[in-house]
Write a protein that holds these residues in place. Structure first.
Motif, PDB file in Angstrom:
ATOM      1  N   ALA A   1      -5.324   4.199   2.777  1.00  0.00           N
ATOM      2  CA  ALA A   1      -6.720   3.786   2.998  1.00  0.00           C
ATOM      3  C   ALA A   1      -7.490   4.748   3.890  1.00  0.00           C
ATOM      4  O   ALA A   1      -8.686   4.542   4.106  1.00  0.00           O
ATOM      5  N   VAL A   2      -6.843   5.805   4.408  1.00  0.00           N
ATOM      6  CA  VAL A   2      -7.549   6.739   5.296  1.00  0.00           C
ATOM      7  C   VAL A   2      -7.475   8.183   4.772  1.00  0.00           C
ATOM      8  O   VAL A   2      -7.063   9.098   5.498  1.00  0.00           O
ATOM      9  N   PRO A   3      -7.916   8.430   3.549  1.00  0.00           N
ATOM     10  CA  PRO A   3      -7.806   9.798   3.003  1.00  0.00           C
ATOM     11  C   PRO A   3      -8.643  10.820   3.745  1.00  0.00           C
ATOM     12  O   PRO A   3      -8.237  11.982   3.872  1.00  0.00           O
ATOM     13  N   GLN A   4      -9.821  10.428   4.245  1.00  0.00           N
ATOM     14  CA  GLN A   4     -10.674  11.383   4.962  1.00  0.00           C
ATOM     15  C   GLN A   4     -10.061  11.758   6.312  1.00  0.00           C
ATOM     16  O   GLN A   4     -10.078  12.926   6.719  1.00  0.00           O
ATOM     17  N   LEU A   5      -9.522  10.791   6.999  1.00  0.00           N
ATOM     18  CA  LEU A   5      -8.859  11.090   8.266  1.00  0.00           C
ATOM     19  C   LEU A   5      -7.590  11.906   8.036  1.00  0.00           C
ATOM     20  O   LEU A   5      -7.247  12.776   8.845  1.00  0.00           O
ATOM     21  N   ALA A   6      -6.896  11.645   6.942  1.00  0.00           N
ATOM     22  CA  ALA A   6      -5.690  12.409   6.634  1.00  0.00           C
ATOM     23  C   ALA A   6      -6.007  13.894   6.472  1.00  0.00           C
ATOM     24  O   ALA A   6      -5.201  14.758   6.832  1.00  0.00           O
ATOM     25  N   LYS A   7      -7.186  14.206   5.960  1.00  0.00           N
ATOM     26  CA  LYS A   7      -7.597  15.602   5.798  1.00  0.00           C
ATOM     27  C   LYS A   7      -7.962  16.250   7.136  1.00  0.00           C
ATOM     28  O   LYS A   7      -8.088  17.472   7.215  1.00  0.00           O
TER      29      LYS A   7
ATOM     30  N   MET B   1       0.817  -1.208   0.000  1.00  0.00           N
ATOM     31  CA  MET B   1       0.000   0.000   0.000  1.00  0.00           C
ATOM     32  C   MET B   1       0.857   1.268   0.000  1.00  0.00           C
ATOM     33  O   MET B   1       1.921   1.321   0.606  1.00  0.00           O
ATOM     34  N   ARG B   2       0.343   2.282  -0.679  1.00  0.00           N
ATOM     35  CA  ARG B   2       1.034   3.569  -0.740  1.00  0.00           C
ATOM     36  C   ARG B   2       0.674   4.405   0.488  1.00  0.00           C
ATOM     37  O   ARG B   2      -0.120   3.992   1.331  1.00  0.00           O
ATOM     38  N   THR B   3       1.252   5.576   0.562  1.00  0.00           N
ATOM     39  CA  THR B   3       0.992   6.476   1.682  1.00  0.00           C
ATOM     40  C   THR B   3       0.289   7.740   1.188  1.00  0.00           C
ATOM     41  O   THR B   3       0.192   7.984  -0.007  1.00  0.00           O
ATOM     42  N   ILE B   4      -0.199   8.518   2.156  1.00  0.00           N
ATOM     43  CA  ILE B   4      -0.893   9.756   1.851  1.00  0.00           C
ATOM     44  C   ILE B   4      -0.485  10.808   2.865  1.00  0.00           C
ATOM     45  O   ILE B   4      -0.313  10.508   4.047  1.00  0.00           O
TER      46      ILE B   4
ATOM     47  N   LYS C   1      -7.424  17.151  13.967  1.00  0.00           N
ATOM     48  CA  LYS C   1      -8.493  16.969  14.950  1.00  0.00           C
ATOM     49  C   LYS C   1      -8.184  15.851  15.950  1.00  0.00           C
ATOM     50  O   LYS C   1      -8.903  15.698  16.939  1.00  0.00           O
ATOM     51  N   PHE C   2      -7.171  15.046  15.708  1.00  0.00           N
ATOM     52  CA  PHE C   2      -6.894  13.909  16.593  1.00  0.00           C
ATOM     53  C   PHE C   2      -5.395  13.713  16.702  1.00  0.00           C
ATOM     54  O   PHE C   2      -4.598  14.328  15.981  1.00  0.00           O
TER      55      PHE C   2
ATOM     56  N   THR D   1      -0.956  13.958   5.321  1.00  0.00           N
ATOM     57  CA  THR D   1      -2.044  14.504   6.132  1.00  0.00           C
ATOM     58  C   THR D   1      -2.001  16.036   6.082  1.00  0.00           C
ATOM     59  O   THR D   1      -1.035  16.634   5.585  1.00  0.00           O
ATOM     60  N   ASN D   2      -3.046  16.665   6.621  1.00  0.00           N
ATOM     61  CA  ASN D   2      -3.073  18.125   6.640  1.00  0.00           C
ATOM     62  C   ASN D   2      -2.141  18.714   7.686  1.00  0.00           C
ATOM     63  O   ASN D   2      -2.043  19.929   7.830  1.00  0.00           O
ATOM     64  N   THR D   3      -1.437  17.845   8.417  1.00  0.00           N
ATOM     65  CA  THR D   3      -0.426  18.307   9.376  1.00  0.00           C
ATOM     66  C   THR D   3       0.991  18.019   8.887  1.00  0.00           C
ATOM     67  O   THR D   3       1.956  18.288   9.601  1.00  0.00           O
ATOM     68  N   GLY D   4       1.105  17.428   7.689  1.00  0.00           N
ATOM     69  CA  GLY D   4       2.417  17.111   7.144  1.00  0.00           C
ATOM     70  C   GLY D   4       2.924  15.735   7.487  1.00  0.00           C
ATOM     71  O   GLY D   4       4.022  15.345   7.058  1.00  0.00           O
ATOM     72  N   GLU D   5       2.150  14.949   8.255  1.00  0.00           N
ATOM     73  CA  GLU D   5       2.525  13.574   8.570  1.00  0.00           C
ATOM     74  C   GLU D   5       2.144  12.653   7.412  1.00  0.00           C
ATOM     75  O   GLU D   5       1.567  13.088   6.407  1.00  0.00           O
ATOM     76  N   VAL D   6       2.422  11.384   7.563  1.00  0.00           N
ATOM     77  CA  VAL D   6       2.112  10.399   6.527  1.00  0.00           C
ATOM     78  C   VAL D   6       1.288   9.274   7.144  1.00  0.00           C
ATOM     79  O   VAL D   6       1.667   8.711   8.167  1.00  0.00           O
ATOM     80  N   PHE D   7       0.156   8.967   6.529  1.00  0.00           N
ATOM     81  CA  PHE D   7      -0.683   7.826   6.900  1.00  0.00           C
ATOM     82  C   PHE D   7      -0.756   6.868   5.721  1.00  0.00           C
ATOM     83  O   PHE D   7      -0.298   7.171   4.619  1.00  0.00           O
TER      84      PHE D   7
END
Length: 433
Positions: free
Chosen positions: A94-100, A80-83, A104-105, A85-91
């Protein structure tokens, strides 16, 4: 507010005993102990009014979710690839909505314990204790129910859709502190919570007569025996009557009352409707909701399995965070997403990952938790904590503190044996507001 120190705890009396050697009287010892506790803890106000505990049974892989290792060899990082986040981290991808919504968490990437069996790992993550053959410990929900009781005539501890495992029970506490199970899945067509309506042909007057008759019988039984089951059933009946007599409380369980667009926003599936039901319940007054979703024991074909199960959870959690924020509930609702352990650093011969308790990830949000943080780290292959390891006792202690519960308070186990709610846990202070 609650006093965050117990002058009568076990370690408190040990300290008192040491002082006794210099000739202080018992009142003086107790006074000094109380003053010492006051200095260390003072009064602590609860940050969270309620908890939504999202439990992912089976052991969710940290590498495919919140702790990917994009620079490790393929056999470790997986397909799996990575994405970003809106904080500059990497998830994981499979979690694009949480990455945005990563602001918040927060994510703990250094959870760790030593139990590689499902049952034992689950015990750790529902109680904050290692399993013991001598004693069964109460779950988070049972402790919260014991410490606070009902609010707005809602059950203090609710399980969606059912009590998820044997360790989600009351342990050594009386069974009256057990979780109220919905009995069916809110995602099902025609969903209805069992036992929330009067039986056919029973009107309000007849209900009251039955209630009075049962109360008389129960009084006789309770006076004749001290058995836990008798007292527990009496408590259950009283709480059930309160729920039946409170339309607003009953309505919290009626998910059909929810706006259709909101139901769509969470997702018309198990993850979405269970999380939406949890929000309805904590908004109405339930103190702790435990819900489960999916099966994460992915020994084979982990990429396909993750891409199948995670999107619904990703959408539903993102909707929950948005919904809580819009309703002004985020700061008073603690959300915790956990699993019994993680998965092995290396992909196995079946393209899956096996059990791995040495390091895994937990998500926390709201209720006194800072947003946008990563706490701790695993090493380059997600094999062990690299810094700031967090134990189940630490996680439990932090959760209880945010609720205003003293984690080292002693409860009484059978035989008048004092047992601390959590033994030896430390607060995860960098995550706390």
């Amino acid at each position: 507010m609650r006093c965050e120190g117990n002058p009568f705890s076990r370690r408190g009396f040990l300290a008192a005993g040491a002082l006794g050697g210099i000739g202080l009287s018992l009142p003086e010892l107790l006074m000094r102990q109380a003053m010492a506790e006051q200095k260390h803890y003072d009064f602590v106000e609860a940050k969270a009014k309620s908890v939504i505990h999202v439990y992912l049974p089976g052991g969710m892989a940290q590498q495919e979710s919140f702790d990917p290792k994009p620079y490790s060899p393929l056999e470790y990082r997986g397909e799996m690839r990575t994405i970003k986040t809106n904080t500059g981290e990497v998830f994981g991808e499979a979690v694009p909505q949480l990455a945005k919504r990563a602001d918040k968490f927060s994510v703990i990437r250094s959870m760790t314990h030593g139990e590689a069996a499902h049952e034992r790992g689950t015990h750790n993550m529902f109680t904050g204790y290692k399993p013991s053959p001598a004693l069964r410990y109460p779950s988070f929900g049972a402790v919260v129910s014991h410490e606070y009781g009902p609010r707005n005539n809602l059950p203090p501890y609710v399980c969606i859709p059912n009590v998820p495992n044997e360790f989600a029970g009351t342990g050594y506490l009386p069974s009256s502190y057990g979780g109220f199970a919905l009995g069916s899945d809110p995602a099902q067509s025609g969903f209805k919570v069992r036992d929330l309506d009067l039986a056919g042909g029973v009107d309000a007057d007849r209900f009251m007569r039955r209630k009075e008759a049962l109360a008389a019988v129960n009084k006789s039984f309770v006076s004749a025996t001290a058995a836990d089951n008798v007292g527990a059933m009496n408590t259950f009946y009283e709480r059930a009557y309160s729920l039946l007599d409170t339309p607003a409380a009953k309505e919290a369980f009626d998910i059909d009352k929810e706006d259709a667009k909101m139901r769509d926003r969470y997702g018309r599936n198990q993850a979405g409707q269970r999380l939406l039901m949890a929000r309805r319940l904590v908004e109405a007054g339930t103190r702790l909701v435990t819900l489960t979703y999916g099966g994460w024991d992915m020994h084979a074909n982990i990429t396909r399995s993750f891409k199948s199960q995670m999107p619904a959870l990703d959408t539903a959690l993102a909707a929950l965070f948005d919904d809580l924020t819009e309703r002004g509930m985020m700061d008073e609702t603690l959300v915790m997403v956990s699993s019994e352990f993680g998965r092995t650093p290396k992909i196995n011969n079946d393209a899956g990952r096996d059990h791995w308790p040495k390091v895994f990830s937990v998500l926390m949000a709201g209720g006194g938790i800072k947003g946008g943080m990563i706490h701790g780290a695993s090493d380059s292959t997600a094999a062990e904590p690299e810094d700031h390891p967090v134990s189940p006792a630490d996680l439990a202690t932090t959760m209880y503190r945010l609720l205003g519960i003293v984690a080292d308070k002693e409860l009484m186990a059978p035989g008048d044996r004092p047992i601390e709610i959590v033994d030896g846990g430390k607060l995860i202070e960098p995550l706390m507001v």
